[in-house]
Design a protein around this motif. Structure first.
Motif, PDB file in Angstrom:
ATOM      1  N   MET B   1       1.088  -1.405  -0.027  1.00  0.00           N
ATOM      2  CA  MET B   1       0.184   0.125  -0.003  1.00  0.00           C
ATOM      3  C   MET B   1       0.850   1.014  -0.405  1.00  0.00           C
ATOM      4  O   MET B   1       0.868   2.427  -0.432  1.00  0.00           O
ATOM      5  CB  MET B   1      -1.389   0.092   1.377  1.00  0.00           C
ATOM      6  N   LYS B   2       2.144   0.994   0.937  1.00  0.00           N
ATOM      7  CA  LYS B   2       2.940   2.007   1.047  1.00  0.00           C
ATOM      8  C   LYS B   2       3.205   2.584  -0.174  1.00  0.00           C
ATOM      9  O   LYS B   2       4.091   3.877  -0.877  1.00  0.00           O
ATOM     10  CB  LYS B   2       3.498   2.042   1.869  1.00  0.00           C
ATOM     11  N   GLU B   3       3.689   1.256  -0.662  1.00  0.00           N
ATOM     12  CA  GLU B   3       4.065   1.293  -1.991  1.00  0.00           C
ATOM     13  C   GLU B   3       3.292   2.613  -4.101  1.00  0.00           C
ATOM     14  O   GLU B   3       4.075   2.836  -4.393  1.00  0.00           O
ATOM     15  CB  GLU B   3       4.564   0.436  -3.248  1.00  0.00           C
ATOM     16  N   LEU B   4       2.200   1.798  -3.507  1.00  0.00           N
ATOM     17  CA  LEU B   4       1.091   2.628  -4.353  1.00  0.00           C
ATOM     18  C   LEU B   4       1.158   3.988  -3.529  1.00  0.00           C
ATOM     19  O   LEU B   4       0.848   4.298  -5.081  1.00  0.00           O
ATOM     20  CB  LEU B   4      -0.132   2.063  -3.746  1.00  0.00           C
ATOM     21  N   ILE B   5       0.879   4.591  -2.308  1.00  0.00           N
ATOM     22  CA  ILE B   5       1.615   6.149  -2.211  1.00  0.00           C
ATOM     23  C   ILE B   5       2.904   7.059  -2.929  1.00  0.00           C
ATOM     24  O   ILE B   5       2.565   7.549  -3.557  1.00  0.00           O
ATOM     25  CB  ILE B   5       0.926   5.843  -0.682  1.00  0.00           C
ATOM     26  N   GLU B   6       3.411   5.505  -2.562  1.00  0.00           N
ATOM     27  CA  GLU B   6       4.200   6.665  -3.340  1.00  0.00           C
ATOM     28  C   GLU B   6       4.961   6.597  -4.605  1.00  0.00           C
ATOM     29  O   GLU B   6       5.426   7.509  -5.134  1.00  0.00           O
ATOM     30  CB  GLU B   6       5.787   5.653  -2.343  1.00  0.00           C
ATOM     31  N   TYR B   7       4.301   6.202  -5.445  1.00  0.00           N
ATOM     32  CA  TYR B   7       4.247   5.790  -6.929  1.00  0.00           C
ATOM     33  C   TYR B   7       3.503   7.161  -7.080  1.00  0.00           C
ATOM     34  O   TYR B   7       3.954   7.729  -8.595  1.00  0.00           O
ATOM     35  CB  TYR B   7       4.053   4.688  -7.299  1.00  0.00           C
ATOM     36  N   ILE B   8       2.552   7.131  -6.614  1.00  0.00           N
ATOM     37  CA  ILE B   8       1.366   7.949  -7.274  1.00  0.00           C
ATOM     38  C   ILE B   8       1.891   9.306  -6.508  1.00  0.00           C
ATOM     39  O   ILE B   8       2.295  10.543  -7.742  1.00  0.00           O
ATOM     40  CB  ILE B   8      -0.660   8.041  -6.633  1.00  0.00           C
ATOM     41  N   VAL B   9       1.896   9.851  -5.687  1.00  0.00           N
ATOM     42  CA  VAL B   9       2.650  11.313  -4.740  1.00  0.00           C
ATOM     43  C   VAL B   9       3.857  11.257  -5.647  1.00  0.00           C
ATOM     44  O   VAL B   9       3.890  13.062  -6.424  1.00  0.00           O
ATOM     45  CB  VAL B   9       3.309  11.115  -3.636  1.00  0.00           C
ATOM     46  N   LYS B  10       4.812  10.832  -5.793  1.00  0.00           N
ATOM     47  CA  LYS B  10       6.597  10.960  -6.390  1.00  0.00           C
ATOM     48  C   LYS B  10       6.159  10.911  -7.705  1.00  0.00           C
ATOM     49  O   LYS B  10       7.314  11.763  -8.828  1.00  0.00           O
ATOM     50  CB  LYS B  10       7.427   9.647  -6.703  1.00  0.00           C
ATOM     51  N   ALA B  11       5.520  10.696  -8.681  1.00  0.00           N
ATOM     52  CA  ALA B  11       5.047  11.153  -9.806  1.00  0.00           C
ATOM     53  C   ALA B  11       4.087  12.418  -9.802  1.00  0.00           C
ATOM     54  O   ALA B  11       4.458  12.780 -11.813  1.00  0.00           O
ATOM     55  CB  ALA B  11       4.063   9.541 -10.999  1.00  0.00           C
ATOM     56  N   LEU B  12       4.080  12.867  -9.086  1.00  0.00           N
ATOM     57  CA  LEU B  12       3.160  13.984  -9.529  1.00  0.00           C
ATOM     58  C   LEU B  12       3.866  15.327  -8.614  1.00  0.00           C
ATOM     59  O   LEU B  12       3.950  16.744  -8.907  1.00  0.00           O
ATOM     60  CB  LEU B  12       1.808  14.148  -8.458  1.00  0.00           C
ATOM     61  N   ALA B  64      -9.718  -1.568   1.441  1.00  0.00           N
ATOM     62  CA  ALA B  64     -10.867  -1.780   1.577  1.00  0.00           C
ATOM     63  C   ALA B  64     -10.717  -3.346   1.221  1.00  0.00           C
ATOM     64  O   ALA B  64     -11.669  -4.403   1.938  1.00  0.00           O
ATOM     65  CB  ALA B  64     -12.171  -1.407   1.581  1.00  0.00           C
ATOM     66  N   ARG B  65     -10.782  -4.164  -0.155  1.00  0.00           N
ATOM     67  CA  ARG B  65     -10.615  -4.776  -0.445  1.00  0.00           C
ATOM     68  C   ARG B  65      -9.572  -6.460   0.520  1.00  0.00           C
ATOM     69  O   ARG B  65      -9.350  -6.973  -0.223  1.00  0.00           O
ATOM     70  CB  ARG B  65      -9.839  -4.692  -2.236  1.00  0.00           C
ATOM     71  N   GLN B  66      -8.674  -5.091   0.827  1.00  0.00           N
ATOM     72  CA  GLN B  66      -7.559  -6.510   1.694  1.00  0.00           C
ATOM     73  C   GLN B  66      -7.763  -6.510   3.075  1.00  0.00           C
ATOM     74  O   GLN B  66      -7.653  -7.111   4.400  1.00  0.00           O
ATOM     75  CB  GLN B  66      -6.244  -5.811   1.649  1.00  0.00           C
ATOM     76  N   GLY B  67      -9.321  -6.010   3.137  1.00  0.00           N
ATOM     77  CA  GLY B  67      -9.791  -6.572   4.714  1.00  0.00           C
ATOM     78  C   GLY B  67      -9.291  -4.985   5.672  1.00  0.00           C
ATOM     79  O   GLY B  67      -9.110  -5.530   6.719  1.00  0.00           O
ATOM     80  N   LYS B  68      -9.022  -4.064   5.461  1.00  0.00           N
ATOM     81  CA  LYS B  68      -7.847  -3.114   6.435  1.00  0.00           C
ATOM     82  C   LYS B  68      -8.555  -1.963   6.456  1.00  0.00           C
ATOM     83  O   LYS B  68      -9.507  -1.326   5.167  1.00  0.00           O
ATOM     84  CB  LYS B  68      -6.536  -3.034   5.989  1.00  0.00           C
ATOM     85  N   ARG B  69      -7.947  -1.081   6.630  1.00  0.00           N
ATOM     86  CA  ARG B  69      -9.009   0.934   7.000  1.00  0.00           C
ATOM     87  C   ARG B  69      -7.430   1.314   6.884  1.00  0.00           C
ATOM     88  O   ARG B  69      -6.619   0.986   7.597  1.00  0.00           O
ATOM     89  CB  ARG B  69      -9.496   1.194   7.782  1.00  0.00           C
ATOM     90  N   ALA B  70      -7.052   1.898   5.673  1.00  0.00           N
ATOM     91  CA  ALA B  70      -6.130   3.068   5.887  1.00  0.00           C
ATOM     92  C   ALA B  70      -6.866   4.589   5.769  1.00  0.00           C
ATOM     93  O   ALA B  70      -7.799   4.616   4.869  1.00  0.00           O
ATOM     94  CB  ALA B  70      -5.616   2.677   4.699  1.00  0.00           C
ATOM     95  N   VAL B  71      -5.568   5.859   6.476  1.00  0.00           N
ATOM     96  CA  VAL B  71      -5.830   6.583   6.310  1.00  0.00           C
ATOM     97  C   VAL B  71      -4.517   7.395   6.251  1.00  0.00           C
ATOM     98  O   VAL B  71      -3.732   6.994   6.397  1.00  0.00           O
ATOM     99  CB  VAL B  71      -5.954   7.700   7.438  1.00  0.00           C
ATOM    100  N   LEU B  72      -4.754   8.307   4.737  1.00  0.00           N
ATOM    101  CA  LEU B  72      -4.022   9.012   4.412  1.00  0.00           C
ATOM    102  C   LEU B  72      -3.611  10.773   5.361  1.00  0.00           C
ATOM    103  O   LEU B  72      -5.028  11.458   4.936  1.00  0.00           O
ATOM    104  CB  LEU B  72      -4.349   9.546   2.915  1.00  0.00           C
ATOM    105  N   GLU B  73      -2.918  10.565   5.913  1.00  0.00           N
ATOM    106  CA  GLU B  73      -2.397  12.516   6.687  1.00  0.00           C
ATOM    107  C   GLU B  73      -1.940  12.898   5.505  1.00  0.00           C
ATOM    108  O   GLU B  73      -0.544  12.434   5.784  1.00  0.00           O
ATOM    109  CB  GLU B  73      -2.438  11.982   7.787  1.00  0.00           C
ATOM    110  N   ILE B  74      -1.793  14.220   5.220  1.00  0.00           N
ATOM    111  CA  ILE B  74      -0.417  15.333   4.462  1.00  0.00           C
ATOM    112  C   ILE B  74      -0.253  16.015   5.925  1.00  0.00           C
ATOM    113  O   ILE B  74      -1.150  17.393   5.918  1.00  0.00           O
ATOM    114  CB  ILE B  74      -1.185  15.615   2.936  1.00  0.00           C
ATOM    115  N   ILE B  75       0.640  16.755   6.136  1.00  0.00           N
ATOM    116  CA  ILE B  75       1.544  16.823   6.801  1.00  0.00           C
ATOM    117  C   ILE B  75       2.143  18.490   6.465  1.00  0.00           C
ATOM    118  O   ILE B  75       2.834  17.507   5.789  1.00  0.00           O
ATOM    119  CB  ILE B  75       2.148  15.969   7.747  1.00  0.00           C
ATOM    120  N   GLU B  76       1.906  19.370   7.110  1.00  0.00           N
ATOM    121  CA  GLU B  76       2.884  20.364   5.973  1.00  0.00           C
ATOM    122  C   GLU B  76       4.195  20.628   7.449  1.00  0.00           C
ATOM    123  O   GLU B  76       4.020  20.318   8.554  1.00  0.00           O
ATOM    124  CB  GLU B  76       1.778  21.748   6.455  1.00  0.00           C
TER     125      GLU B  76
END
Lengths: 236, 76
Positions: B1-12, B64-76
């Motif tokens: 999951m971390k990899e997914l966020i990392e990929y999206i954010v780094k591409a942006l 949700a598909r993996q039966g977990k819950r995840a929250v993304l917090e963007i910290i300034e």
């Protein structure tokens, strides 16, 4: 992928010139040094020029790569991505997904999110603005056909009764489809009422038809979305 | 999951090396704390938070598909 070959004194110099010539950054292309240039011993014998091959990535290939990277990270396997483009509009159709319902999501929310992010990513890497649309197994096409059918029946009703009809709240992209569809019909026109997520399209007979409406009992002044100010009742 | 966020954010963002994602695993919820350089934070959030909410939508769906819950917090 486009392939360009260049010769010059040294590999680094060729690359430098190449970047200047096409106004690129290092991320825009790949290269391969075919021949390392060598200045011969004491310059007595002919020195060999360096040769570098450049590989320019073209847009749809770039797009395919980003889409593939993103989708595989979502833990989704697919058969193929089909890309068609019309000038700046790129249409991506992903087919052969095991669980298409997951990637589409309720009201295509997940698909829209993926589409939005992919748009952001691709437009960061491309110089000109591109408009990207993602579809899964023709889902959007199907939805569009269903929506148009609904609109068609509503339009018929409007024409028959001379009364306007307000559709349910729709997304911007869907409203656009409705507007474009109704625009073709000269006897009808559209407008939008509401704010934010509750914007609705109103289909109504155009002015022309209203003035020649054979049925004056239908209140030709009626405007949907327009609430006449109620005058305060005297005495209350 | 971390990899997914990392990929999206780094591409942006403009400066991918400054992206830092911390995974805080709780009992039921996993929190991803995202830090980016000052100039890039706006790119992650997007106009009216559109990019951030798109990332969150995808994150919620995948977790949700993996039966977990995840929250993304963007910290300034």
């Amino acid at each position: 992928m486009k392939c360009i070959e260049r010769e010059g004194k040294s590999a680094s110099q060729i690359i430098e010139n190449f970047i200047k010539e096409f106004n690129l950054t290092l991320n825009d292309f790949k290269f391969e040094v075919v021949e390392e240039g060598s200045s011969s011993f004491l310059n007595l014998f002919g020195s060999k020029p360096a040769k570098v091959k450049f590989f320019l990535q073209d847009t749809s290939e770039n797009l395919r790569k980003f889409a593939h990277d993103l989708i595989t990270r979502l833990d989704i396997s697919y058969n193929e991505i089909n890309i068609t483009n019309n000038d700046r509009e790129y249409h991506l159709n992903i087919s052969g997904i095991k669980d298409p319902g997951f990637i589409i999501g309720k009201d295509a929310k997940i698909l829209d999110s993926i589409q939005y992010i992919l748009n952001q990513i691709i437009n960061k890497h491309e110089k000109k603005q591109l408009y990207l649309k993602i579809d899964v197994d023709g889902y959007r096409e199907k939805k569009k056909a269903i929506l148009l059918k609904k609109v068609e029946t509503a339009a018929e009703k409007v024409k028959m009764k001379g009364k306007s009809i307000t559709l349910e709240p729709l997304h911007a992209a869907n409203r656009r489809i409705v507007h474009q569809f109704i625009e073709k019909d000269g006897k009808l026109r559209t407008m939008t009422i509401g704010e934010g997520d509750f914007k609705r399209v109103v289909i109504m007979p155009s002015e022309k038809l209203k003035s020649t409406a054979a049925n004056p009992g239908r209140n030709p002044r009626h405007r949907p979305g327009h609430r006449p100010k109620t005058k305060p009742q005297p005495g209350t | 999951m971390k990899e997914l966020i990392e990929y999206i954010v780094k591409a942006l963002v403009d400066d991918p090396s400054s992206i830092d994602i911390k995974e805080v695993t709780g009992d039921k919820i996993t929190i991803f704390e995202l830090r980016a350089s000052k100039g890039d934070i706006g790119k992650v959030i997007g106009k009216r938070g559109r990019t951030a909410s798109a990332i969150r939508t995808i994150l919620n769906a995948v977790s949700a598909r993996q039966g977990k819950r995840a929250v993304l917090e963007i910290i300034e």
